[in-house]
Structure formats: C-alpha cells, structure tokens
Design a protein around this motif. Structure first.
Motif, PDB file in Angstrom:
ATOM      1  N   ILE A 262     -14.949   7.734  -1.653  1.00 11.16           N
ATOM      2  CA  ILE A 262     -13.809   7.206  -2.406  1.00 11.16           C
ATOM      3  C   ILE A 262     -14.032   5.761  -2.857  1.00 11.16           C
ATOM      4  CG2 ILE A 262     -12.191   8.752  -1.211  1.00 11.16           C
ATOM      5  CD1 ILE A 262     -11.026   6.072   0.009  1.00 11.16           C
ATOM      6  N   GLY A 263     -15.116   5.144  -2.417  1.00 11.84           N
ATOM      7  CA  GLY A 263     -15.448   3.801  -2.895  1.00 11.84           C
ATOM      8  C   GLY A 263     -14.699   2.698  -2.186  1.00 11.84           C
ATOM      9  N   SER A 264     -13.437   2.516  -2.584  1.00 14.68           N
ATOM     10  CA  SER A 264     -12.738   1.292  -2.202  1.00 14.68           C
ATOM     11  C   SER A 264     -12.026   1.304  -0.846  1.00 14.68           C
ATOM     12  CB  SER A 264     -11.739   0.937  -3.290  1.00 14.68           C
ATOM     13  OG  SER A 264     -11.868  -0.416  -3.589  1.00 14.68           O
ATOM     14  N   GLY A 265     -11.711   2.458  -0.326  1.00 18.33           N
ATOM     15  CA  GLY A 265     -11.263   2.506   1.058  1.00 18.33           C
ATOM     16  C   GLY A 265      -9.795   2.304   1.359  1.00 18.33           C
ATOM     17  N   LEU A 266      -8.904   2.614   0.417  1.00 18.75           N
ATOM     18  CA  LEU A 266      -7.484   2.572   0.775  1.00 18.75           C
ATOM     19  C   LEU A 266      -7.221   3.619   1.844  1.00 18.75           C
ATOM     20  CD1 LEU A 266      -5.622   2.398  -2.665  1.00 18.75           C
ATOM     21  CD2 LEU A 266      -5.771   0.584  -0.953  1.00 18.75           C
ATOM     22  N   PHE A 267      -6.377   3.282   2.815  1.00 21.36           N
ATOM     23  CA  PHE A 267      -6.024   4.276   3.836  1.00 21.36           C
ATOM     24  C   PHE A 267      -4.878   5.154   3.337  1.00 21.36           C
ATOM     25  CE2 PHE A 267      -8.478   1.459   6.490  1.00 21.36           C
ATOM     26  CZ  PHE A 267      -9.127   2.350   7.327  1.00 21.36           C
ATOM     27  N   SER A 268      -3.901   4.498   2.690  1.00 21.20           N
ATOM     28  CA  SER A 268      -2.772   5.272   2.180  1.00 21.20           C
ATOM     29  C   SER A 268      -2.479   4.843   0.744  1.00 21.20           C
ATOM     30  CB  SER A 268      -1.554   5.068   3.076  1.00 21.20           C
ATOM     31  OG  SER A 268      -1.454   3.724   3.428  1.00 21.20           O
ATOM     32  N   PRO A 269      -1.698   5.643  -0.003  1.00 20.58           N
ATOM     33  CA  PRO A 269      -1.500   5.373  -1.427  1.00 20.58           C
ATOM     34  C   PRO A 269      -0.957   3.973  -1.710  1.00 20.58           C
ATOM     35  CG  PRO A 269      -0.654   7.534  -0.855  1.00 20.58           C
ATOM     36  CD  PRO A 269      -1.016   6.866   0.444  1.00 20.58           C
ATOM     37  N   GLU A 270      -1.428   3.433  -2.804  1.00 17.87           N
ATOM     38  CA  GLU A 270      -1.050   2.087  -3.221  1.00 17.87           C
ATOM     39  C   GLU A 270      -0.322   2.219  -4.562  1.00 17.87           C
ATOM     40  OE1 GLU A 270      -1.197  -1.278  -2.218  1.00 17.87           O
ATOM     41  OE2 GLU A 270      -0.098  -1.146  -4.109  1.00 17.87           O
ATOM     42  N   PRO A 271       0.989   1.973  -4.578  1.00 23.93           N
ATOM     43  CA  PRO A 271       1.765   2.182  -5.806  1.00 23.93           C
ATOM     44  C   PRO A 271       1.214   1.440  -7.023  1.00 23.93           C
ATOM     45  CG  PRO A 271       3.201   1.624  -3.956  1.00 23.93           C
ATOM     46  CD  PRO A 271       1.806   1.475  -3.464  1.00 23.93           C
ATOM     47  N   LEU A 272       0.613   0.279  -6.805  1.00 23.57           N
ATOM     48  CA  LEU A 272       0.094  -0.476  -7.951  1.00 23.57           C
ATOM     49  C   LEU A 272      -1.195   0.127  -8.506  1.00 23.57           C
ATOM     50  CD1 LEU A 272       0.669  -4.171  -6.807  1.00 23.57           C
ATOM     51  CD2 LEU A 272       1.942  -2.871  -8.511  1.00 23.57           C
ATOM     52  N   LEU A 273      -1.838   0.984  -7.714  1.00 22.97           N
ATOM     53  CA  LEU A 273      -3.098   1.590  -8.148  1.00 22.97           C
ATOM     54  C   LEU A 273      -2.998   3.106  -7.985  1.00 22.97           C
ATOM     55  CD1 LEU A 273      -5.465  -0.871  -6.231  1.00 22.97           C
ATOM     56  CD2 LEU A 273      -4.834  -1.002  -8.645  1.00 22.97           C
ATOM     57  N   PRO A 274      -2.181   3.740  -8.825  1.00 25.47           N
ATOM     58  CA  PRO A 274      -1.866   5.160  -8.615  1.00 25.47           C
ATOM     59  C   PRO A 274      -3.089   6.080  -8.692  1.00 25.47           C
ATOM     60  CG  PRO A 274      -1.014   4.370 -10.730  1.00 25.47           C
ATOM     61  CD  PRO A 274      -1.500   3.175  -9.993  1.00 25.47           C
TER      62      PRO A 274
END
Ligand code: PLP
Length: 451
Positions: A262-274
């Motif tokens: 997934i590349g960037s590694g967000l754990f949970s959804p980020e509203p600013l980066l849908p």
C-alpha cells in the motif's frame, strides 16, 4: 607531532606560527576533543598551520582560525532545516519528522537496552516484542506483524520468500501493468522484485486490468498475486483495476497468497485522502500480506511494515534474508512510540486547519511588514503529502509571498529554510514548520529583506 616550520631567514614570519602542542593545550581545543575527537582536532590544527605556511593567513591568525574551525565542526554533517515547502513527506528532507515521543524512545534505546532480553528471567528475550504488539494493536485485523528496514526491504523479503530461489517451481508473481511503478531516483519496484529471484508475470494494460486477465495468468508456476498502490501518480479517464477483495477471492481459490503493497502505511481511512489505501482495509478485504513504509504517512522512522496472516508473516520472518533486513533497536523504539503514541507530526501537518494556517501566515506577514516595510503578501498555496502518498491531491493552504531572490538566501542560513518558488516569487508555507519557530522565522526573513 607537527611538522616544524621550514628553515627560513631571520625574520621569516613562519617562525611565529604557533606550535601544535601549544594549540592542542588551549582550553577550547581540549573541550573540542571531547566533542569531535582528537583526530579531527589535529587535522584542523594542521590545516590552519598549513594556511599560515602558505601565506594565506598571518601566523597570528592561526589560533583564531583553529577556534573558528572547531566551532563549525560537528561529527554529523546533517544540517537541520525548516521545511517551508508545504510538502509533508518530503523525500529529500528526510520524509517524516519524528514525534517528541519517538525522539524520547530513541534516546532511551540508544544505550544498553532490553531489546532482546527478558528482565524477569535474565535470559535472552524475543526481539522487539513491544513493537510487534503496538503494530497489532494499531491494526487488530492483522494476526502477525514484522518490522524491517524499509518498504523496499519488506517487498524484496516477501518476494524472495514466496517466489525466490528457495520457492521451488513456483516462481511467478502476477502484477498488473498499471501498477509497475517507479518511485524516486529511478527505483523501479519490478526491478527490485526480480533481483530477488521471482519472475514478474505482467497482466492487463496500463489503464485497464480485469479479473479475467489475472485468471488467465495463473498456472503451475504462479507463486503469488501482487497488488501495488501507484503511490505517486494516478491513472485517469478510461480505467479499471481489480479490487483487493476480488483478487483475494481469486488467489485463495487457487491456493495462492495475495500480497498488497500500500506504500504509505495509513492504518485506518483518512478523510482528507479518500483514495489512499489502508493496512486495515487491505487485510479486511482478504490480503494475506500487506506492506508499507514506516516513514511516510505512518509518520515514524524509516521502516518496512509487514502485517498479515500468521502463517505468511512467520514464513517471511523465517527466511534467511530476514536477518539481513532486520530492524535495529532504534527503529523498533521509534516505531513503537509513533504507532502507539499521539498523532505524529506528519498527520498534524496534514490536518492543519486552513483558517488557522492563514491567520498564522498573516501574523507573520504583518510582523515582517512592520519590521521591513516590504510588501509581504499571503497567497493561496496547496500543500502536498509527497513521498509517494496522496498523489495529485491538493491540500488547501496558504503561503507567504516574498521576492524570489530570498529562496536562495534562505537556504544559505545557518539554519536553512527550504522554500519553493512560483511565478517569480519565493513562497513560505508554514504547514510543516512548528509554531514555536515563528519568531526565529520573522527575524531571519526580516534580516534578509533589509539587505
Ligand atoms: C515508497 C514505496 C516503497 C518503498 O518504500 P521505502 O520505505 O522507500 O523503501 C515501496 N512500495 C510503494 C508502493 C511505495 O510507495
């Protein structure tokens, strides 16, 4: 010992060059030895004496020269800078700045530490257990977690475990042509994967790949299906891609693992980066292994995160190369403190309230106008995630507009300020600069404007 001054006529000024032992005995020089090491000190002394011998400076200037040189010498040549670009994960500026908690953890881990020691039994312990726990807590869908040196290490370790020389007949990794990405400095993920032994089986086209393309590609030699998030570009228009859920179903029906980078590694959804994928969602949708970088949107130290099904993560961890890519104590400490701690600076910067950013930028502009009587305007300026995340997603914000010449001059400061230029102006975006720096920023910019 120093070389002695060459023999010279009676009043040769070179005779007045201070001797090495005299210079080394100076109190400041003694102190500098502690700070930068005796070898470095001796070298600076020699250089100053040589300059005097060559007539570039007077013998009387040698001492001052040595002291000034000592002042400017550090054992690490890294120069801390202020990131005024508005690019949050700036690859050339070291990606994610660490949180105070991560810094504290780094410092604690810097000495002797129980990274692989059980304090209760006094016996050898399992390496990095608390970091593993922090990762699993942040991503409860994962059954197992492993941290390695960086995202590239995670990808190559997974690739070689699943389809490398030790993997028998199954050596193919299936990948869509729309996901064959190159990131900074000519780094192509496909070349990295193939260098570890597997063969990439390309499917689909650049803009459209269908489930049938994957189905057709599967065979006796398939080892895994791989999905890579195109971190730094988007394919727009007549496009289609296959979801993680569909790929997981196909992979599992064929007894294969699905790997998702997934590349960037967000754990949970980020509203600013849908459109940014998350570790949790990829696993929920059926991926067996997901990987990401630790120093992009996770906001921690350089690291590669591998999460997923126990069976697969354990298999990866057992590969002999895992040892060559294993995380050191500093990485483990800073990663744990980031994942288990408060919102890290990268996410703070992402969530900067545009109105607050505008007010802060205007206050700075006002202070500069009052000091310099120069026109300092506040203009709209979009921030970016950068570093292979939120490709093409503008993050609305503001910047201070200054004469273009300042961009170069700001970089030349002792504490360089890295700004951007646009349409003949220098822009200062405060998004990635801590607020407590504002006073210093005003003084530094005012001094340059008055020149
Ligand atoms: C950034 C990135 C990598 C490489 O990660 P590093 O931590 O830079 O080694 C691999 N895959 C994707 C999709 C990325 O965006």
């Amino acid at each position: 010992m120093s070389r002695t001054a060459p023999p010279a006529a009676g009043d040769d000024p070179r005779r007045r060059i201070p001797r090495t032992d005299a210079l080394l005995a100076l109190e400041e020089v003694e102190r500098a030895k502690q700070r930068i090491g005796e070898e470095n000190v001796r070298e600076l002394v020699r250089e100053a004496q040589d300059r005097a011998r060559a007539g570039e400076i007077a013998p009387e200037e040698v001492e001052g020269e040595v002291l000034a040189a000592l002042e400017n010498t550090r054992v690490s040549a890294f120069t801390p800078v202020l990131n005024a670009t508005g690019v949050i994960v700036h690859t050339n500026l070291g990606r994610a700045p660490l949180s105070p908690q991560a810094l504290e953890a780094l410092e604690a881990a810097a000495g002797y530490v129980d990274v692989e020691f059980d304090l209760e039994t006094g016996l050898r312990g399992k390496r990095g257990v608390s970091t593993r726990e922090a990762l699993l807590k942040a991503c409860p869908t994962a059954e197992e977690a492993l941290a390695v040196n960086n995202g590239a290490a995670a990808l190559s370790l997974i690739a070689t475990t699943l389809a490398g020389p030790g993997a028998g007949e199954r050596r193919e990794i299936v990948l869509s042509r729309g996901e064959m990405i190159e990131i900074g400095a000519g780094f192509r993920l496909t070349e990295l994967i193939e260098s570890t032994g597997p063969v990439i089986c390309e499917v689909g086209t650049t803009n459209r790949t269908h489930i049938a393309d994957y189905e057709k590609a599967l065979g006796e030699s398939t080892a895994a299906i791989l999905k890579i998030h195109a971190s730094n570009y988007v394919i727009k228009g007549f496009t289609s891609a296959v979801s993680v859920a569909e790929l997981a179903e196909l992979a599992h029906a064929n007894g294969l693992p699905l790997v998702v980078d997934i590349g960037s590694g967000l754990f949970s959804p980020e509203p600013l980066l849908p459109d940014e994928p998350t570790l949790t969602e990829a696993l929920e949708q059926g991926a067996d292994l997901v990987l990401a970088s630790g120093d992009k949107l996770v906001g921690g130290p350089q690291a590669g995160l591998i999460l997923g099904k126990k069976e697969w993560v354990e298999r990866v961890a057992r590969h002999p190369l895992a040892r060559a890519m294993r995380a050191d104590k500093l990485l483990l400490a800073a990663l744990e403190a980031t994942v288990g701690g408060p919102t890290p600076p990268v996410l703070e910067a992402l969530h900067t309230n545009p109105d607050a950013l505008k007010a802060r930028t205007e206050a700075l502009a006002g202070a500069l106008r009052a000091r310099t009587h120069e026109p300092c305007e506040v203009v709209p300026h979009d921030g970016r995630v950068g570093g292979g995340g939120g490709a093409e997603v503008p993050i609305p914000g503001w910047a201070l507009q200054l004469p273009e010449r300042l961009a170069t001059e700001l970089r030349g400061l002792e504490r360089p300020i890295i700004a951007t230029t646009r349409d003949g102006a220098c822009l200062i975006d405060l998004r990635c600069i801590p607020e407590f720096e504002d006073d210093e920023l005003v003084s530094a910019i005012a001094a340059l404007l008055k020149r």
